[in-house]
Design a protein around this motif. Structure first.
Motif, mmCIF file in Angstrom:
data_model
loop_
_atom_site.group_PDB
_atom_site.id
_atom_site.type_symbol
_atom_site.label_atom_id
_atom_site.label_comp_id
_atom_site.label_asym_id
_atom_site.label_seq_id
_atom_site.Cartn_x
_atom_site.Cartn_y
_atom_site.Cartn_z
ATOM 1 N N LYS A 62 57.997 -4.824 1.000
ATOM 2 C CA LYS A 62 58.781 -5.925 0.448
ATOM 3 C C LYS A 62 58.993 -5.654 -1.037
ATOM 4 O O LYS A 62 58.023 -5.523 -1.785
ATOM 5 C CB LYS A 62 58.052 -7.253 0.634
ATOM 6 C CG LYS A 62 57.878 -7.671 2.086
ATOM 7 C CD LYS A 62 57.170 -9.008 2.177
ATOM 8 C CE LYS A 62 56.991 -9.442 3.628
ATOM 9 N NZ LYS A 62 56.270 -10.758 3.712
ATOM 10 N N PRO A 63 60.246 -5.535 -1.483
ATOM 11 C CA PRO A 63 60.501 -5.306 -2.909
ATOM 12 C C PRO A 63 59.832 -6.398 -3.750
ATOM 13 O O PRO A 63 59.924 -7.586 -3.424
ATOM 14 C CB PRO A 63 62.026 -5.377 -3.016
ATOM 15 C CG PRO A 63 62.506 -5.068 -1.641
ATOM 16 C CD PRO A 63 61.478 -5.632 -0.706
ATOM 17 N N PRO A 64 59.126 -6.014 -4.803
ATOM 18 C CA PRO A 64 58.441 -7.024 -5.617
ATOM 19 C C PRO A 64 59.420 -7.926 -6.358
ATOM 20 O O PRO A 64 60.506 -7.482 -6.766
ATOM 21 C CB PRO A 64 57.633 -6.168 -6.609
ATOM 22 C CG PRO A 64 58.379 -4.883 -6.702
ATOM 23 C CD PRO A 64 58.958 -4.652 -5.330
ATOM 24 N N LYS A 65 59.037 -9.176 -6.496
ATOM 25 C CA LYS A 65 59.846 -10.113 -7.270
ATOM 26 C C LYS A 65 59.451 -9.974 -8.735
ATOM 27 O O LYS A 65 58.331 -10.271 -9.115
ATOM 28 C CB LYS A 65 59.616 -11.543 -6.777
ATOM 29 C CG LYS A 65 60.088 -11.774 -5.342
ATOM 30 C CD LYS A 65 59.821 -13.210 -4.902
ATOM 31 C CE LYS A 65 60.290 -13.440 -3.467
ATOM 32 N NZ LYS A 65 60.014 -14.827 -3.017
ATOM 33 N N THR A 66 60.375 -9.495 -9.545
ATOM 34 C CA THR A 66 60.092 -9.241 -10.952
ATOM 35 C C THR A 66 61.194 -9.828 -11.823
ATOM 36 O O THR A 66 62.317 -10.066 -11.365
ATOM 37 C CB THR A 66 59.989 -7.727 -11.234
ATOM 38 O OG1 THR A 66 61.206 -7.092 -10.846
ATOM 39 C CG2 THR A 66 58.829 -7.104 -10.463
ATOM 40 N N LYS A 67 60.859 -10.014 -13.079
ATOM 41 C CA LYS A 67 61.834 -10.522 -14.052
ATOM 42 C C LYS A 67 62.944 -9.509 -14.296
ATOM 43 O O LYS A 67 64.110 -9.859 -14.445
ATOM 44 C CB LYS A 67 61.112 -10.862 -15.351
ATOM 45 C CG LYS A 67 61.986 -11.478 -16.426
ATOM 46 C CD LYS A 67 61.160 -11.765 -17.666
ATOM 47 C CE LYS A 67 62.022 -12.285 -18.815
ATOM 48 N NZ LYS A 67 61.212 -12.503 -20.043
ATOM 49 N N GLY A 68 62.561 -8.230 -14.336
ATOM 50 C CA GLY A 68 63.552 -7.167 -14.485
ATOM 51 C C GLY A 68 63.914 -6.580 -13.137
ATOM 52 O O GLY A 68 63.635 -7.160 -12.086
#
Length: 524
Positions: A62-68
């Protein structure tokens, strides 16, 4: 008022977006523990708002949820090839191998890894795409051919090193080599106590061997890989010292104090996350451990199932006699398992160590495991096998929160294994020392990840931060250690001595010739 805050928030977002950097991470090593460090750093930078691309054999389900932005370039087939190599290797046997054999195995394995990375179609497409990056981060672990990336992309190089300062990393930025008091990584002596005179001689020879090995085997191999992929590429020895910043996976709560040059920064522990809730079965197992519990894991690379049958039986005999519950990371079902032992092939180690009923951690002594146990203040029984594990175990024992029982030691018997466990469980000094180390670990001006992000951004803001680089990084070894000056001064002393000897001899002859007639008169 609400409108003001809305505008302020929008401006903050714009400023944040404007300051975000494009960062490329090059991590072709197919090893679980290394990937943890690599991914955690890149995710931390993406969390800070940067645009991150990671070259790796692993992929996130699962692609990480990040600010960038976070993206991956997957090296296809790497994990499978390394897995096949591991099947043909007995990692438990590596601890008995000499330095030459270990380094020969590593140079062959990582040479193939570097070559395959530089010829990977997706990697070549990236390098030929004219994409712009503000920095390249590479793990410094026998991957010096990868240092061609910042040359091609024309940006600063930042090195991530999975250990603390030692001879593998120090020369890249001119950090002092403490040969007189810091043991070489392959020295299996007591890494935590001062060396004797003869041990210092042996330590010097370890460093000389490594230097000669690099000069005549490792760097030529890197150059061969580089020239095949990029004809006319700079020499590997030049690329070796091209780093703007080194991020060390160490801290003084884990390592003895060492000198560090300005562009060498300790961020040990940045991979540790705040504890999360355990799965229901583990939570209940540990909650019901009225006499406490023991966690047993030999790490991600060492497979406990590959231990000899007699060793597994001996361990189970001891664990079965304990009143504590035991969780053992084991890769398959284990016949004859005692009722107080829970077997699982994967475990959330950090979350288990955070449980208040954990009284002891039995570990191989890898640096990540040692860091996590110090983070949570849990004493350890270290069973080191190879690599940095014996040194980590020695340091932990010297610090007073561990006992070491080497996997290949002659005294690894059923009686000693049980005695060491009972000593660690029943003597409160080990837990007290572990808690004291934990307080030292947490007593920092910034969290480790915040430190890492700050220094990466600092290097990018300051175009490589060349002002942090010490002049010694660019000196030849004979200049750095004043060998040329010492030889010159020695030659001068020899010349002065010979001239003085010649002059005194002439003066003596003159004086003797003048005194001879008077001597003759007196004898008459």
């Amino acid at each position: 008022m609400f409108g003001f805050f809305a505008i302020f928030s929008i401006l903050c977002c714009l400023v944040s977006y404007g300051e975000s950097a494009r960062i490329l991470g090059v991590f072709p090593i197919s090893s679980g523990s290394h990937y943890i460090l690599d991914y955690k750093l890149m995710k931390g930078l993406a969390d800070a708002g940067h645009d991150v691309t990671m070259i790796t054999p692993y992929s996130q389900e699962k692609p990480p949820k990040t600010k960038g932005n976070y993206s991956e370039i997957i090296l296809e087939g790497f994990r499978e090839r390394i897995s096949e190599q591991h099947k043909s290797m007995d990692l438990f046997d590596m601890g008995k191998q000499n330095m030459l054999r270990v380094m020969s195995t590593m140079i062959s394995m990582f040479g193939t890894n570097m070559n395959n990375t530089l010829h990977d179609p997706k990697v070549r497409a990236l390098l030929n795409s004219n994409e712009k990056f503000d920095a390249v981060i590479i793990e410094h672990f026998m991957a010096d051919a990868m240092k061609i990336f910042p040359v091609v992309l024309n940006c600063p190089l930042i090195l991530l090193f999975s250990l603390g300062p030692n001879s593998w990393i120090n020369p890249t930025v001119g950090n002092p080599q403490e040969i007189s008091y810091s043991r070489h990584l392959f020295d299996r002596g007591n890494n935590a106590v001062p060396m004797t005179f003869f041990e210092r001689i042996i330590n010097l020879f370890y460093h000389l061997f490594e230097y000669l090995y690099n000069q005549f085997l490792y760097f030529p191999m890197c150059n061969e890989v580089l020239q095949k992929a990029f004809p006319g590429a700079p020499d590997a020895k030049v690329l070796f010292k091209n780093a703007s910043l080194v991020l060390l996976n160490s801290h003084t709560s884990l390592y003895p104090a060492h000198p560090l040059v300005p562009n060498m920064v300790e961020i040990g522990g940045y991979h540790v996350d705040p504890p999360k809730k355990l799965p229901k079965d583990l939570q209940e197992f540990l909650d019901n451990a009225k006499d406490g519990a023991i966690y047993f894991s030999m790490g991600s690379n060492l497979k406990s199932k590959l231990m000899p049958a007699e060793r597994k039986k001996m361990i189970l005999n001891v664990l079965g006699r304990l009143k504590q519950k035991v969780i053992w990371k084991f890769e398959e079902e284990l016949p004859g398992k005692p009722d107080n032992v829970l077997i699982k092939n994967w475990l959330p180690q950090q979350d288990i160590l955070a449980h208040p009923n954990i009284k002891l951690f039995i570990t191989h002594g890898g640096l990540l495991s040692t860091t996590e146990t110090v983070y949570h203040g849990v004493p350890i029984l270290a069973i080191p096998v190879f690599g940095d594990q014996p040194g980590n175990a020695e340091k932990a024992q010297y610090a007073g929160y561990a006992l070491k029982l080497g996997y290949h030691d002659d005294n690894f018997t059923e009686e000693n294994f049980e005695q060491y466990i009972l000593e660690l469980l029943n003597n409160p000094k080990y837990r007290e020392n572990a808690q004291r180390r934990s307080r030292l670990f947490h007593d920092r001006p910034m969290k480790p990840m915040d430190t890492a992000v700050y220094w990466v951004e600092y290097v990018i803001r300051n175009n490589g931060a060349k002002h942090l680089r010490v002049a010694g990084a660019d000196q030849a070894w004979y200049e750095y250690y004043l060998v040329d000056v010492s030889l010159f001064l020695l030659a001068c002393l020899v010349v002065v001595f010979e001239i003085s000897k010649f002059v005194l001899k002439k003066v003596f002859l003159v004086v003797k010739s003048k005194l001879s007639p008077k001597q003759k008169l007196k004898t008459k």
